[in-house]
Design an enzyme around this catalytic site. Structure first.
Site, short mmCIF file in Angstrom:
data_model
loop_
_atom_site.label_atom_id
_atom_site.label_comp_id
_atom_site.label_asym_id
_atom_site.label_seq_id
_atom_site.Cartn_x
_atom_site.Cartn_y
_atom_site.Cartn_z
N GLU A 177 29.34 -31.71 66.73
CA GLU A 177 28.87 -31.66 68.12
C GLU A 177 27.45 -31.11 68.21
O GLU A 177 27.26 -29.89 68.22
CB GLU A 177 29.81 -30.79 68.96
CG GLU A 177 29.39 -30.71 70.43
CD GLU A 177 30.31 -29.85 71.30
OE1 GLU A 177 31.15 -29.11 70.74
OE2 GLU A 177 30.17 -29.91 72.52
N LYS A 219 30.58 -35.87 68.55
CA LYS A 219 30.74 -35.40 69.93
C LYS A 219 29.37 -35.09 70.51
O LYS A 219 28.88 -33.95 70.41
CB LYS A 219 31.64 -34.16 69.95
CG LYS A 219 31.79 -33.52 71.34
CD LYS A 219 32.96 -32.56 71.40
CE LYS A 219 32.99 -31.85 72.73
NZ LYS A 219 34.27 -31.18 72.96
P1 13P Z 1 32.29 -29.49 78.21
O1 13P Z 1 32.99 -30.82 78.34
O2 13P Z 1 32.65 -28.50 79.29
O3 13P Z 1 30.81 -29.64 78.01
O4 13P Z 1 32.83 -28.82 76.88
C1 13P Z 1 32.91 -29.59 75.74
C2 13P Z 1 32.92 -28.69 74.58
O5 13P Z 1 33.87 -28.66 73.83
C3 13P Z 1 31.76 -27.82 74.35
O6 13P Z 1 31.79 -27.36 73.03
#
Ligand code: 13P
Length: 340
Positions: A177, A219
């Site tokens: 991510e 992600k």
């Molecule tokens: P949000 O969808 O609230 O941005 O959170 C996703 C997430 O896992 C952040 O690490």
């Protein structure tokens, strides 16, 4: 061609009609969310809230996995069952956030690097034994005219790649991510440029570390203007910029992309996901959700810590999950918002 066992698991996480719930808020983050709705933050209230989410009706139709925080992995619900077991019994894969949060980047105090590599190999084998099948690591990329710096992009990409390789060696699927933040006044184009740079750095590090691309999930943020931008973008412009950015940076070997919501409202995030899937008819990866706030805001507000509100909260949560499942197939319509 022989399929690697982790590839099938990664494909399961992004199966058609399905996405991921991020319920991995650290105790500090969930405390802020609870405070906003007047709920005291204790181990029991966190457990009750997550049990509410995981036992909501019908969510198994559209959730392939849930990302948990370390504490939840070991918790037993009021029902007497482990929360992990509750998910497994519904065919939902349990995952775990394994990073230890962000620290100021040396020499660049306005930027951050995510920590948590020390001792990670040992933690991963313990998480695997507790039932985790996949993991998440979040890097945070701040945006303004000067940021991100090259060292911030490099340090975060290296850490993500190092993490992802360790996770695959431990027999789990890594979610990588790299979050380009929505905070700031930057416009859509600036977000596109920065997201492209972050993904280019990430995939070159993943390749350098020999991470198996078929056995990971990306992600990313959607490509959106900053929250304080005075140049809003249409849903279609966001969808096109997001798809264009991904086609330029993400190898076809990656099975799926599961977006974060990043501070978009629940409806906005769903509308964007749907539009992205409408642009993306012939792309190599599945494009789905891995939302925290955009799935949890309605149920958290409805629950507000009250036992009598559990059913109402669950029905709002199930509804949001279903709408995002539809959006991941390009089958959402705003009229569906009204039907619960
Ligand atoms: P949000 O969808 O609230 O941005 O959170 C996703 C997430 O896992 C952040 O690490």
């Amino acid at each position: 061609m022989k399929t690697h066992p982790l590839d099938a698991l990664a494909q399961q996480l992004v199966a058609p009609d399905h996405g991921i719930l991020a319920a991995d808020e650290s105790s500090g983050t969930i405390e802020k969310r609870f405070r906003a709705v007047g709920v005291p933050c204790t181990e029991v209230s966190r457990r009750d809230y997550r049990e509410l989410l995981f036992s909501s009706p019908g969510i198994d139709q559209h959730l392939s996995g849930v990302i948990l925080y370390e504490e939840t992995l070991g918790q037993t619900g009021r029902s007497g069952r482990r929360l992990v077991q509750m998910l497994e019994d519904r065919g939902i894969l349990p995952g775990i956030k394994v990073d230890r949060g962000v620290k100021a980047l040396p020499g660049h105090p306005e930027e951050s690097v995510t920590e948590g590599l020390d001792g990670l190999r040992e933690r991963l084998s313990a998480y695997r034994e507790q039932g985790a099948r996949f993991t998440k690591w979040r890097a945070v990329i701040a945006v303004d005219e000067q940021r991100p710096s090259a060292p911030a992009l490099r340090a975060n990409a290296e850490a993500l790649a190092h993490y992802a390789k360790l996770v695959q060696e431990a027999g789990m699927v890594p979610i990588v991510e790299p979050e380009v933040l929505m905070e700031g006044s930057h416009d859509l184009d600036r977000c596109r440029t920065v997201t492209t740079a972050a993904l280019d750095h990430l995939f070159s590090s993943l390749k350098a570390y020999g991470v198996r691309l078929e056995a990971l999930i990306l992600k990313p943020n959607m490509v959106v203007p900053g929250k304080q931008s005075d140049r809003p973008a249409t849903v279609e412009a966001v969808a096109e910029a997001t798809v264009e950015t991904l086609t330029r940076t993400v190898p076809a070997a990656v099975p799926g992309v599961a977006f974060l919501s990043g501070g978009q409202s629940p409806e906005e995030a769903t509308r964007h996901l749907n539009a992205i899937n409408l642009v993306a008819a012939r792309l190599p990866w599945r494009l789905t959700f891995s939302f925290s706030r955009a799935l949890q805001e309605p149920p958290l507000r409805a629950w507000a810590g009250k036992d009598g509100q559990v059913r109402e909260a669950q029905s709002l949560f199930s509804h949001r999950v279903r709408l995002n499942g539809l959006a991941s197939m390009g089958r959402y319509h705003p009229d569906l918002e009204k039907v619960t």
